[in-house]
Design a protein around this motif. Structure first.
Motif, PDB file in Angstrom:
ATOM      1  N   TYR A 116       0.809  -1.212   0.000  1.00 51.39           N
ATOM      2  CA  TYR A 116       0.000   0.000   0.000  1.00 51.39           C
ATOM      3  C   TYR A 116       0.849   1.272   0.000  1.00 51.39           C
ATOM      4  CZ  TYR A 116      -3.144   3.674   1.481  1.00 51.39           C
ATOM      5  OH  TYR A 116      -3.834   4.843   1.558  1.00 51.39           O
ATOM      6  N   TRP A 117       1.797   1.389   0.945  1.00 49.47           N
ATOM      7  CA  TRP A 117       2.506   2.659   1.086  1.00 49.47           C
ATOM      8  C   TRP A 117       3.444   2.971  -0.073  1.00 49.47           C
ATOM      9  CZ3 TRP A 117       0.335   6.251   3.482  1.00 49.47           C
ATOM     10  CH2 TRP A 117      -0.448   6.004   4.604  1.00 49.47           C
ATOM     11  N   GLN A 127       1.855   7.462  -6.110  1.00 45.79           N
ATOM     12  CA  GLN A 127       0.719   8.319  -6.451  1.00 45.79           C
ATOM     13  C   GLN A 127       0.936   9.745  -5.941  1.00 45.79           C
ATOM     14  OE1 GLN A 127      -2.487   6.137  -4.669  1.00 45.79           O
ATOM     15  NE2 GLN A 127      -2.702   4.741  -6.418  1.00 45.79           N
ATOM     16  N   ALA A 128       1.502   9.870  -4.719  1.00 48.76           N
ATOM     17  CA  ALA A 128       1.763  11.202  -4.164  1.00 48.76           C
ATOM     18  C   ALA A 128       2.837  11.922  -4.975  1.00 48.76           C
ATOM     19  CB  ALA A 128       2.181  11.078  -2.700  1.00 48.76           C
ATOM     20  N   SER A 129       3.834  11.177  -5.417  1.00 47.72           N
ATOM     21  CA  SER A 129       4.884  11.767  -6.252  1.00 47.72           C
ATOM     22  C   SER A 129       4.290  12.263  -7.571  1.00 47.72           C
ATOM     23  CB  SER A 129       5.972  10.728  -6.513  1.00 47.72           C
ATOM     24  OG  SER A 129       6.959  11.252  -7.353  1.00 47.72           O
ATOM     25  N   VAL A 184       2.421  15.462  -6.913  1.00 46.58           N
ATOM     26  CA  VAL A 184       3.313  16.622  -6.778  1.00 46.58           C
ATOM     27  C   VAL A 184       3.708  17.128  -8.163  1.00 46.58           C
ATOM     28  CG1 VAL A 184       5.646  17.326  -6.058  1.00 46.58           C
ATOM     29  CG2 VAL A 184       4.193  16.039  -4.485  1.00 46.58           C
ATOM     30  N   ILE A 185       4.054  16.208  -9.033  1.00 49.36           N
ATOM     31  CA  ILE A 185       4.446  16.609 -10.404  1.00 49.36           C
ATOM     32  C   ILE A 185       3.277  17.309 -11.102  1.00 49.36           C
ATOM     33  CG2 ILE A 185       5.067  15.708 -12.685  1.00 49.36           C
ATOM     34  CD1 ILE A 185       6.686  13.514 -11.170  1.00 49.36           C
ATOM     35  N   GLU A 186       2.093  16.738 -10.959  1.00 45.46           N
ATOM     36  CA  GLU A 186       0.915  17.339 -11.587  1.00 45.46           C
ATOM     37  C   GLU A 186       0.609  18.713 -10.995  1.00 45.46           C
ATOM     38  OE1 GLU A 186      -3.853  16.469 -12.019  1.00 45.46           O
ATOM     39  OE2 GLU A 186      -2.493  14.773 -11.712  1.00 45.46           O
ATOM     40  N   ALA A 189       0.122  18.390  -1.840  1.00 48.65           N
ATOM     41  CA  ALA A 189       0.696  17.210  -2.498  1.00 48.65           C
ATOM     42  C   ALA A 189       2.075  16.886  -1.915  1.00 48.65           C
ATOM     43  CB  ALA A 189       0.783  17.427  -3.999  1.00 48.65           C
ATOM     44  N   LYS A 190       2.873  17.924  -1.596  1.00 47.33           N
ATOM     45  CA  LYS A 190       4.194  17.698  -0.996  1.00 47.33           C
ATOM     46  C   LYS A 190       4.062  17.097   0.413  1.00 47.33           C
ATOM     47  CE  LYS A 190       6.828  21.291  -3.404  1.00 47.33           C
ATOM     48  NZ  LYS A 190       7.547  22.577  -3.214  1.00 47.33           N
TER      49      LYS A 190
END
Length: 192
Positions: free
Chosen positions: A52-53, A59-61, A64-66, A96-97
């Protein structure tokens, strides 16, 4: 002079034996339940969280890019005096960060907890194995000893039961007054 013991019932020994048998059954069930719960916890850390993590971190990375791209597009589409208009994109980038930092911390925590959980599971398994061994080896011996005691006490109470004399007076049975024949059981003599 020895006086015979005043044993009237051996029920307490048999009740204790039954209680130990019930304890044995319940303890075995408890061991099984604990092992299942332990396995479930280890599997949760080992398989569920370890998948999961890292996936959440990816997904979080990506988020952030988006968010960074959205902020750059917003800054390019506005005139220099309209920079305040990018406020929502800046907030989204910071959010996002924060999410990315959280997922990175969780990935590190899962790595640590995998090791810790395995160590604790091994300790628990060792303790439960000792208890199971005691239930399988020592408790049956104790139950057999209790049964032998109950039988010996039954024989003793049968021999030492009062015998009614022809005049109606109670006297001790002849077996209770003298020694028992050799090899007749665990109890010898008039008293235990």
């Amino acid at each position: 002079m020895t006086t015979p013991a005043q044993i009237t019932s051996t029920d307490a020994v048999r009740h204790f034996k039954l209680a130990l048998e019930e304890f044995q059954t319940e303890a075995r069930e408890a061991i099984t339940q604990l092992l299942l719960e332990m396995r479930r916890g280890v599997d949760w850390i080992e398989h569920d969280r370890t998948r999961y993590w890292p996936r959440a971190m990816q997904q979080a990375s990506d988020a952030v890019i988006e968010a960074r791209n959205n902020l750059e597009r917003a800054e390019l589409s506005f005139r220099p005096e309209d920079k305040r208009s990018c406020y929502e994109q800046k907030i989204a980038l910071e959010k996002a960060k924060r999410r990315l930092r959280l997922t990175e911390e969780k990935v590190r925590a899962v790595r640590r907890w995998r090791i810790e959980v395995h160590l604790e599971a091994d300790k628990l398994h060792g303790g439960l194995s000792k208890l199971a061994n005691c239930l399988d080896m020592d408790l049956p011996r104790a139950l057999a000893a209790l049964e032998r005691m109950a039988v010996a006490l039954d024989r003793y109470t049968e021999r030492s039961a009062p015998v009614e004399s022809p005049g109606g007076a109670e006297t001790a049975s002849p077996a209770a007054l003298g020694p028992t024949p050799a090899g007749d059981g665990e109890l010898q003599g008039g008293a235990p």
